[in-house]
Enzyme design. Sequence first.
Site, PDB file in Angstrom:
ATOM      1  N   PHE A 146       0.863  -1.189   0.000  1.00 39.46           N
ATOM      2  CA  PHE A 146       0.000   0.000   0.000  1.00 39.46           C
ATOM      3  C   PHE A 146       0.892   1.228   0.000  1.00 39.46           C
ATOM      4  O   PHE A 146       1.643   1.454   0.946  1.00 39.46           O
ATOM      5  CB  PHE A 146      -0.959   0.051   1.198  1.00 39.46           C
ATOM      6  N   ASP A 231       9.242   2.862   2.167  1.00 34.77           N
ATOM      7  CA  ASP A 231       8.055   3.648   2.484  1.00 34.77           C
ATOM      8  C   ASP A 231       7.793   3.482   3.981  1.00 34.77           C
ATOM      9  O   ASP A 231       7.245   2.476   4.424  1.00 34.77           O
ATOM     10  CB  ASP A 231       6.861   3.159   1.653  1.00 34.77           C
ATOM     11  N   LYS A 260       2.325  11.233   7.380  1.00 35.49           N
ATOM     12  CA  LYS A 260       1.468  10.946   8.532  1.00 35.49           C
ATOM     13  C   LYS A 260       1.948  11.651   9.817  1.00 35.49           C
ATOM     14  O   LYS A 260       1.708  12.839   9.980  1.00 35.49           O
ATOM     15  CB  LYS A 260       1.322   9.440   8.701  1.00 35.49           C
TER      16      LYS A 260
HETATM   17  C1  PLP Z   1      -0.946   6.026   4.400  1.00 36.67           C
HETATM   18  C2  PLP Z   1       0.151   5.491   3.573  1.00 36.67           C
HETATM   19  C3  PLP Z   1       0.496   6.089   2.340  1.00 36.67           C
HETATM   20  C4  PLP Z   1      -0.311   7.194   1.708  1.00 36.67           C
HETATM   21  O1  PLP Z   1      -0.375   8.357   2.472  1.00 36.67           O
HETATM   22  P1  PLP Z   1      -1.503   9.451   2.153  1.00 36.67           P
HETATM   23  O2  PLP Z   1      -1.113  10.604   3.033  1.00 36.67           O
HETATM   24  O3  PLP Z   1      -2.817   8.846   2.520  1.00 36.67           O
HETATM   25  O4  PLP Z   1      -1.408   9.768   0.708  1.00 36.67           O
HETATM   26  C5  PLP Z   1       1.583   5.583   1.658  1.00 36.67           C
HETATM   27  N1  PLP Z   1       2.285   4.552   2.144  1.00 36.67           N
HETATM   28  C6  PLP Z   1       1.992   3.954   3.316  1.00 36.67           C
HETATM   29  C7  PLP Z   1       2.830   2.818   3.816  1.00 36.67           C
HETATM   30  C8  PLP Z   1       0.906   4.393   4.066  1.00 36.67           C
HETATM   31  O5  PLP Z   1       0.578   3.776   5.205  1.00 36.67           O
END
Ligand code: PLP
Length: 407
Positions: A146, A231, A260
């Site tokens: 994701f 990520d 985040k």
């Molecule tokens: C939440 C998330 C994203 C995307 O972040 P947004 O601010 O919602 O665009 C990308 N990678 C990971 C691992 C995430 O948990």
Amino acid sequence: MKKMQGRSQEQILAVENELGAHNYAPLDVILSRGAGVWVWDIDGRKYMDCLSAYSAINQGHCHPRIHAALVAQSQRLALTSRAFHNDQLAGFYEDVCALTGAHKVLPMNSGAEAVESALKVVRKWGYEVKGIPADQAEIIVCENNFHGRTITIVGFSTDPNARDHFGPFTPGFKTVPFGNTHALEQAITPNTAGFLVEPIQGEAGVIIPPNGYLKQVREICNRNQIVLILDEIQTGLGRTGKLLAEEHEHIVADMTLIGKALSGGMYPVSAVLSSRETLGVLQPGQHGSTFGGNPVACAVARMALKVLIEEGMIENAERMGKRFMAGLETVHNPLIREIRGRGLMMAVEFHPEAGNVKTVCNALKQRGILVKETHEFILRFAPPLIITESEVDWALDRIIPVLSSHG
Ligand SMILES: *Cc1c(COP(=O)(O)O)cnc(C)c1O
């Protein structure tokens, strides 16, 4: 302007249902206030937030010092665009680099934007530094990843719900199973520019790879001159008990994506960090964002990082994660397949016979605990990192009976 005040939950949900796009299926709870690990709904009922806005609220709701930074900066200067310098950006760069060891930073807003930015940069690096022939660059990603919701990103998702009917997609991506270094090596060609991976797959259900995976991935990337992009938008900033999850395997990624909790949930702030000079390939005009690196974002992010460190949240995540996990592991229910976690990123996975665990979410909500299922059979527990021992115990006193009796 009609006021929401005084309307019932049912009336508000009816408005949302009629006027909003139905791209989420939230629990039936309408929150109007938050402080620390707690949130309150419009009828004054109090809940412990065990989702933390998908780990954006690591520092707890409405952290007073982050809030003060937001207010102070928004009264002085909110936005300049990057056409001019602002007096907050350099300090943000310095703090992020001092903390993470990064050499360069690219400020963006959402997580998906940080991911997109990294993909662009890695392609450019592939052509200009590695010498990949024009338009041939490949980036390897993992099954069940994701990374966000843009067309390019959902194009390399393996979740049909995320990608169906959103094509045609961006070419240049290859998918390998997560946690499998052999498959990664098989997928590499001379045109491979980067490997994008989550240290722990969050949305897939807190999937922890085999011990040593990231270390081996690091070696494979070195050997093949491939940029390793981690990520850490969900795993980073203390969630797993370390500042970055890469530290669990003593490696350093070439590019690290954070978002985040970079703002403690106060404002959308994300960043691409690069430890080599990958970001150095960008020249003026080749990438940008009107709001990226704005003074409010910088001031808020600096404070969000400061409180994370100064208030011992990372160590607390490690300690409270152990306590929380030990409690979860006392649950005995044959319908539970696995209980797993690292730091305060935990999950309880049920067997499919247990049915959709949305019913468990609702039962927990009745008892004052807010969680959200992921993929029907998995419950994730990820409270703010400021949670105390007695708050962990309070949560376990409610969670254990619900999990034990489900089915
Ligand atoms: C939440 C998330 C994203 C995307 O972040 P947004 O601010 O919602 O665009 C990308 N990678 C990971 C691992 C995430 O948990």
